[in-house]
Design a protein around this motif. Structure first.
Motif: not given
Ligand SMILES: Cc1cc2nc3c(=O)[nH]c(=O)nc-3n(C[C@H](O)[C@H](O)[C@H](O)COP(=O)(O)O)c2cc1C
Length: 383
Positions: A209-218
């Motif tokens: 149910g996450a409304k915003v997701i973040e992809m870690n490329t760092s």
């Protein structure tokens, strides 16, 4: 009394004696199972507001927020941590980066105090000091700078999915839980399978149910000291594949400090300009060689000569990245959100990031040692 000489005084800050909510003297497992610690362990459940009349003047990626401030991916290991952070007024909480499978943590210790030589304690990426060795030990002092070396551990999705769902449900009015993830490069994996691993992990996040997701490329996810964000073409391919599968859910990409504007422009071209990414979060840690007082490797074990530095030391680099991103955004008339991270220790640092162009601001190290940081920021917004 110097914190260098008195054990009990090591975690003292302006508010008196404090144990950081992620206790750096304990293992990752102990923190996961028993944390959070310090003031975060004492805050009552009733501190979260479900009152729909609460003022939420800040819009961030379609969500209305009480304040544009929070804690980035890292120190909030699970819902026990995010629950406490929401109750302490950190209105945006990023659940620590998860993977498609269980992944071991690097051996203890995972955090050391870092002491750059310059008078203000700042450390530049690629500087002589960061290449030849920065003093790292267990003397935690203000203004706080640390290194973290975890290797991005993860529980199995069977564990983190229900827990992330709980974390999302516990956000109060005007608060947002962001799910962070990264791909796992296994030996022998080809590019297609690696891209698919990102797509599958993002799908698992959406199921919570996450409304915003973040992809870690760092983080060093491309092998020892190699970052995915150094390969803008691959980042673009992954983001496109992920975006095709997540529909309208906003995707943030977490970036390292990128000194070169041409490289930064290539990343922008592959992500936000291409409309497959809606936000850029930056910066992650700055890589440095860590040495003890005798000049020996500070963190035990192979492949740990270098580690990521965060906290006070990296604030100028974080501000520089946000300023350049904001300039590019306005020059190219692009529409994306900027999440400013790096060395935010007080409300003044928060204000500097906002002035530099950050839509929202986050603090990991600063928040760990100052549980009342969100309250200071909130007060400063009302003044
Ligand atoms: C204990 C700790 C763990 C971290 N783990 C992650 C992580 O899992 N994923 C990630 O994207 N960044 C991670 N980070 C980096 C932070 O999100 C942030 O980018 C960095 O610490 C700079 O912010 P700061 O100066 O406020 O600490 C971690 C940072 C800390 C202190």
């Amino acid at each position: 009394m110097s914190s260098r000489t008195v054990e009990a005084d090591r975690y003292t800050n302006e508010n008196g004696s404090q144990q950081p909510f992620y206790d750096v003297r304990r293992s990752y497992e102990e923190n996961y199972n028993e944390g959070p610690f310090g003031a975060f362990s004492q805050i009552s459940a009733s501190a979260v507001s479900d009152d729909s009349s609460v003022d939420t003047p800040y819009n961030f990626l379609g969500q209305q927020l009480r304040t544009p401030f929070g804690i980035p991916a890292g120190p909030l290991l699970n819902s026990a941590f995010t629950d406490a952070a929401f109750r302490m007024g950190f209105d945006i909480c990023v659940y620590k980066t998860v993977r498609s499978r269980a992944w071991e943590c690097n051996p203890f210790p995972n955090v050391l105090a870092v002491h750059p030589k310059s008078a203000n304690g700042f450390l530049e990426a690629g500087s002589t000091e960061s290449e030849e060795g920065v003093l790292a030990d267990d003397h935690y002092e203000r203004p706080i700078s640390i290194s973290n070396s975890f290797g991005v551990p993860s529980r199995d999705p069977d564990i983190w999915q229900p827990d992330m769902q709980k974390a999302i449900a516990h956000a109060g009015t005007g608060q947002l839980l962001i799910g962070s993830f990264q791909g796992s490069r296994l030996s022998g994996m080809d590019t297609k399978a690696y891209i698919q691993d990102h797509v599958d992990t993002a799908a698992l996040l959406l199921e919570t149910g996450a409304k915003v997701i973040e992809m870690n490329t760092s983080c060093p996810n491309e092998g020892k000291n190699k970052l995915l964000c150094d390969d803008p073409i691959l980042v673009g391919q992954i983001c496109e594949a992920v975006k095709n599968n997540i529909g309208d859910v906003p995707l943030i990409v977490k970036l390292a400090f990128i000194p070169d504007n041409r490289a930064l422009n290539r990343l922008i071209e592959a992500t936000v300009a291409h409309r497959v990414v809606q936000g850029l979060a930056t910066i992650n840690t700055i890589s440095a060689k860590l040495v003890d007082a005798q000049g020996n490797q500070a963190l035990p074990g192979e492949g740990r000569e270098r580690s990521g530095v965060c906290g006070n030391a990296i604030r100028p680099s974080g501000l520089d990245m946000v300023t350049r991103l904001n300039d590019i955004r306005s020059q190219q008339h692009l529409d994306f959100s900027i999440v400013g991270v790096g060395g935010v220790l007080d409300a003044r640092d928060f204000a500097q990031y906002r002035q530099a162009g950050a839509d929202v601001v986050m603090s990991a190290t600063g928040a760990m040692w100052d549980p009342n940081l969100a309250k200071s920021v909130s007060r400063s917004l009302r003044e």
